[in-house]
Design a protein around this motif. Structure first.
Motif, PDB file in Angstrom:
ATOM      1  N   PRO A  31      19.077  40.233  40.385  1.00 40.78           N
ATOM      2  CA  PRO A  31      19.501  41.629  40.174  1.00 40.78           C
ATOM      3  C   PRO A  31      20.752  41.678  39.291  1.00 40.78           C
ATOM      4  O   PRO A  31      21.696  40.898  39.485  1.00 40.78           O
ATOM      5  N   LEU A  32      20.768  42.591  38.354  1.00 40.70           N
ATOM      6  CA  LEU A  32      21.890  42.671  37.421  1.00 40.70           C
ATOM      7  C   LEU A  32      23.174  43.134  38.086  1.00 40.70           C
ATOM      8  O   LEU A  32      24.259  42.925  37.547  1.00 40.70           O
ATOM      9  N   VAL A  33      23.075  43.741  39.258  1.00 35.91           N
ATOM     10  CA  VAL A  33      24.276  44.143  39.975  1.00 35.91           C
ATOM     11  C   VAL A  33      25.127  42.923  40.324  1.00 35.91           C
ATOM     12  O   VAL A  33      26.350  43.026  40.459  1.00 35.91           O
ATOM     13  N   ILE A  34      24.490  41.759  40.446  1.00 37.82           N
ATOM     14  CA  ILE A  34      25.233  40.532  40.723  1.00 37.82           C
ATOM     15  C   ILE A  34      26.197  40.222  39.584  1.00 37.82           C
ATOM     16  O   ILE A  34      27.336  39.791  39.810  1.00 37.82           O
ATOM     17  N   ASN A  35      25.757  40.433  38.340  1.00 38.58           N
ATOM     18  CA  ASN A  35      26.638  40.199  37.189  1.00 38.58           C
ATOM     19  C   ASN A  35      27.874  41.086  37.247  1.00 38.58           C
ATOM     20  O   ASN A  35      28.991  40.651  36.970  1.00 38.58           O
ATOM     21  N   VAL A  36      27.645  42.348  37.604  1.00 35.46           N
ATOM     22  CA  VAL A  36      28.749  43.309  37.643  1.00 35.46           C
ATOM     23  C   VAL A  36      29.715  42.967  38.770  1.00 35.46           C
ATOM     24  O   VAL A  36      30.937  42.979  38.593  1.00 35.46           O
ATOM     25  N   LEU A  37      29.169  42.654  39.943  1.00 35.65           N
ATOM     26  CA  LEU A  37      30.009  42.320  41.085  1.00 35.65           C
ATOM     27  C   LEU A  37      30.824  41.059  40.813  1.00 35.65           C
ATOM     28  O   LEU A  37      32.019  40.998  41.140  1.00 35.65           O
ATOM     29  N   ALA A  38      30.203  40.067  40.190  1.00 31.59           N
ATOM     30  CA  ALA A  38      30.918  38.831  39.856  1.00 31.59           C
ATOM     31  C   ALA A  38      32.075  39.114  38.905  1.00 31.59           C
ATOM     32  O   ALA A  38      33.183  38.581  39.063  1.00 31.59           O
ATOM     33  N   SER A  39      31.828  39.982  37.931  1.00 31.63           N
ATOM     34  CA  SER A  39      32.883  40.335  36.971  1.00 31.63           C
ATOM     35  C   SER A  39      34.045  41.038  37.652  1.00 31.63           C
ATOM     36  O   SER A  39      35.217  40.753  37.378  1.00 31.63           O
ATOM     37  N   LEU A  40      33.742  41.964  38.559  1.00 32.52           N
ATOM     38  CA  LEU A  40      34.790  42.689  39.288  1.00 32.52           C
ATOM     39  C   LEU A  40      35.658  41.740  40.118  1.00 32.52           C
ATOM     40  O   LEU A  40      36.887  41.836  40.117  1.00 32.52           O
ATOM     41  N   ILE A  41      35.008  40.825  40.811  1.00 34.36           N
ATOM     42  CA  ILE A  41      35.746  39.900  41.675  1.00 34.36           C
ATOM     43  C   ILE A  41      36.590  38.942  40.844  1.00 34.36           C
ATOM     44  O   ILE A  41      37.732  38.630  41.200  1.00 34.36           O
ATOM     45  N   GLU A  42      36.047  38.485  39.730  1.00 29.58           N
ATOM     46  CA  GLU A  42      36.810  37.583  38.862  1.00 29.58           C
ATOM     47  C   GLU A  42      38.058  38.268  38.323  1.00 29.58           C
ATOM     48  O   GLU A  42      39.138  37.664  38.259  1.00 29.58           O
ATOM     49  N   ARG A  43      37.926  39.532  37.956  1.00 26.49           N
ATOM     50  CA  ARG A  43      39.093  40.267  37.448  1.00 26.49           C
ATOM     51  C   ARG A  43      40.119  40.480  38.556  1.00 26.49           C
ATOM     52  O   ARG A  43      41.324  40.411  38.325  1.00 26.49           O
ATOM     53  N   SER A  44      39.639  40.748  39.775  1.00 29.84           N
ATOM     54  CA  SER A  44      40.544  40.915  40.905  1.00 29.84           C
ATOM     55  C   SER A  44      41.311  39.628  41.180  1.00 29.84           C
ATOM     56  O   SER A  44      42.526  39.654  41.429  1.00 29.84           O
ATOM     57  N   MET A  45      40.632  38.488  41.106  1.00 30.28           N
ATOM     58  CA  MET A  45      41.287  37.216  41.329  1.00 30.28           C
ATOM     59  C   MET A  45      42.321  36.926  40.250  1.00 30.28           C
ATOM     60  O   MET A  45      43.424  36.442  40.545  1.00 30.28           O
ATOM     61  N   ALA A  46      41.984  37.235  39.024  1.00 29.66           N
ATOM     62  CA  ALA A  46      42.924  37.010  37.922  1.00 29.66           C
ATOM     63  C   ALA A  46      44.167  37.875  38.092  1.00 29.66           C
ATOM     64  O   ALA A  46      45.301  37.427  37.850  1.00 29.66           O
ATOM     65  N   ARG A  47      43.962  39.125  38.538  1.00 33.02           N
ATOM     66  CA  ARG A  47      45.094  40.025  38.773  1.00 33.02           C
ATOM     67  C   ARG A  47      45.971  39.493  39.906  1.00 33.02           C
ATOM     68  O   ARG A  47      47.205  39.516  39.815  1.00 33.02           O
ATOM     69  N   ASN A  48      45.348  39.004  40.963  1.00 31.07           N
ATOM     70  CA  ASN A  48      46.105  38.463  42.085  1.00 31.07           C
ATOM     71  C   ASN A  48      46.920  37.236  41.677  1.00 31.07           C
ATOM     72  O   ASN A  48      48.053  37.048  42.123  1.00 31.07           O
ATOM     73  N   GLN A  49      46.345  36.407  40.823  1.00 28.16           N
ATOM     74  CA  GLN A  49      47.050  35.216  40.367  1.00 28.16           C
ATOM     75  C   GLN A  49      48.253  35.577  39.502  1.00 28.16           C
ATOM     76  O   GLN A  49      49.299  34.920  39.564  1.00 28.16           O
ATOM     77  N   ARG A  50      48.127  36.647  38.717  1.00 23.40           N
ATOM     78  CA  ARG A  50      49.270  37.098  37.903  1.00 23.40           C
ATOM     79  C   ARG A  50      50.389  37.608  38.808  1.00 23.40           C
ATOM     80  O   ARG A  50      51.572  37.388  38.541  1.00 23.40           O
ATOM     81  N   ILE A  51      49.993  38.312  39.890  1.00 23.40           N
ATOM     82  CA  ILE A  51      50.992  38.831  40.826  1.00 23.40           C
ATOM     83  C   ILE A  51      51.751  37.676  41.476  1.00 23.40           C
ATOM     84  O   ILE A  51      52.978  37.708  41.601  1.00 23.40           O
ATOM     85  N   VAL A  52      51.015  36.653  41.885  1.00 20.16           N
ATOM     86  CA  VAL A  52      51.646  35.496  42.516  1.00 20.16           C
ATOM     87  C   VAL A  52      52.600  34.808  41.546  1.00 20.16           C
ATOM     88  O   VAL A  52      53.699  34.380  41.916  1.00 20.16           O
ATOM     89  N   LYS A  53      52.181  34.706  40.305  1.00 20.96           N
ATOM     90  CA  LYS A  53      53.006  34.035  39.298  1.00 20.96           C
ATOM     91  C   LYS A  53      54.291  34.797  39.037  1.00 20.96           C
ATOM     92  O   LYS A  53      55.367  34.202  38.856  1.00 20.96           O
ATOM     93  N   ASN A  54      54.208  36.119  39.017  1.00 21.43           N
ATOM     94  CA  ASN A  54      55.376  36.938  38.695  1.00 21.43           C
ATOM     95  C   ASN A  54      56.280  37.207  39.899  1.00 21.43           C
ATOM     96  O   ASN A  54      57.467  37.478  39.738  1.00 21.43           O
ATOM     97  N   CYS A  55      55.716  37.156  41.082  1.00 21.50           N
ATOM     98  CA  CYS A  55      56.517  37.442  42.276  1.00 21.50           C
ATOM     99  C   CYS A  55      55.983  36.622  43.444  1.00 21.50           C
ATOM    100  O   CYS A  55      54.920  36.922  43.984  1.00 21.50           O
ATOM    101  N   ARG A  56      56.701  35.591  43.809  1.00 18.93           N
ATOM    102  CA  ARG A  56      56.233  34.680  44.857  1.00 18.93           C
ATOM    103  C   ARG A  56      56.064  35.368  46.206  1.00 18.93           C
ATOM    104  O   ARG A  56      55.227  34.984  47.017  1.00 18.93           O
TER     105      ARG A  56
END
Length: 226
Positions: free
Chosen positions: A30-55
């Protein structure tokens, strides 16, 4: 899958793929899997930036730490979701409901952030719970555990912790389901989007009809007995 890859997906192809979705053994992912994977990957990247900028930005919650992997699987989120689909045949509606649960879980537990160390355990747990909500028949927990690379005992514990941490708020009505569908559709591209299969609406309507027929049948029996 990044946003540029999503932009290459034709909205027309997406609509055709989802509306004609088949649960046969040879059906495509199902193509919804592609969309969900993209959303989660972006969320993880955002969380990693937050950790990097503020411990101190991400406070560690001992309760949600149960989802941390002892050994992080060497699989992308996309590959992991495709594996879950390949072995469980979970349809599009299950991934939409899982997305609802992910959002509710994060809102109920603000100290929790999806990361490479917990994403796999968190996803298999969420998708299994969503499958139990949407479908009448499901695989055993032990089977989902093998698919997710866990033992049955580990997944049983994760499921129990998940239910308590989300406050057992599992009900998803049609309006909520469709609002999350619309959000996922907007993720595909600005010019169009696509329609995720509305199988949950059909399931709810069918079950409501069955309950109505059962009530009518019971009333008839009561009248006959009188």
């Amino acid at each position: 899958m990044d946003s540029s890859s999503l932009a290459l997906i034709s909205p027309r192809k997406l609509r055709s793929d989802v509306y004609s979705y088949s649960y046969q053994d040879d059906s495509s992912t199902p193509l919804v899997i592609n969309v969900l994977a993209s959303l989660i990957e972006r969320s993880m990247a955002r969380n990693q930036r937050i950790v990097k900028n503020c411990r101190c930005a991400l406070s560690k919650d001992s309760r949600t730490g149960v989802f941390d992997c002892h050994e992080t699987p060497d699989m992308t989120i996309q590959s992991y979701l495709e594996r879950i689909f390949r072995y469980t045949r979970a349809g599009p509606s299950i991934y939409v409901v899982a997305y609802v649960y992910i959002d509710r879980f994060c809102q109920s537990n603000p100290g929790f952030r999806i990361s490479p160390g917990n994403v796999h355990n968190f996803l298999i747990t969420t998708i299994m719970v969503a499958s139990k909500y949407v479908e009448d028949m499901n695989y055993r927990n032990s089977y989902f555990a093998r698919v997710g690379g866990l033992t049955a005992e580990e997944l049983n514990k994760l499921e129990l912790e998940f239910l308590f941490l989300i406050g057992f708020k599992l009900h998803v009505n049609v309006s909520v389901f469709e609002s999350y569908c619309c959000h996922l559709e907007r993720e595909v591209s600005i010019g169009g989007g696509y329609h995720i299969e509305r199988t949950l609406r059909c399931a709810i309507e069918i079950k409501a009809k069955q309950r109505s027929e059962e009530r009518g049948y019971n009333n008839q029996i009561a009248r006959v007995m009188l």
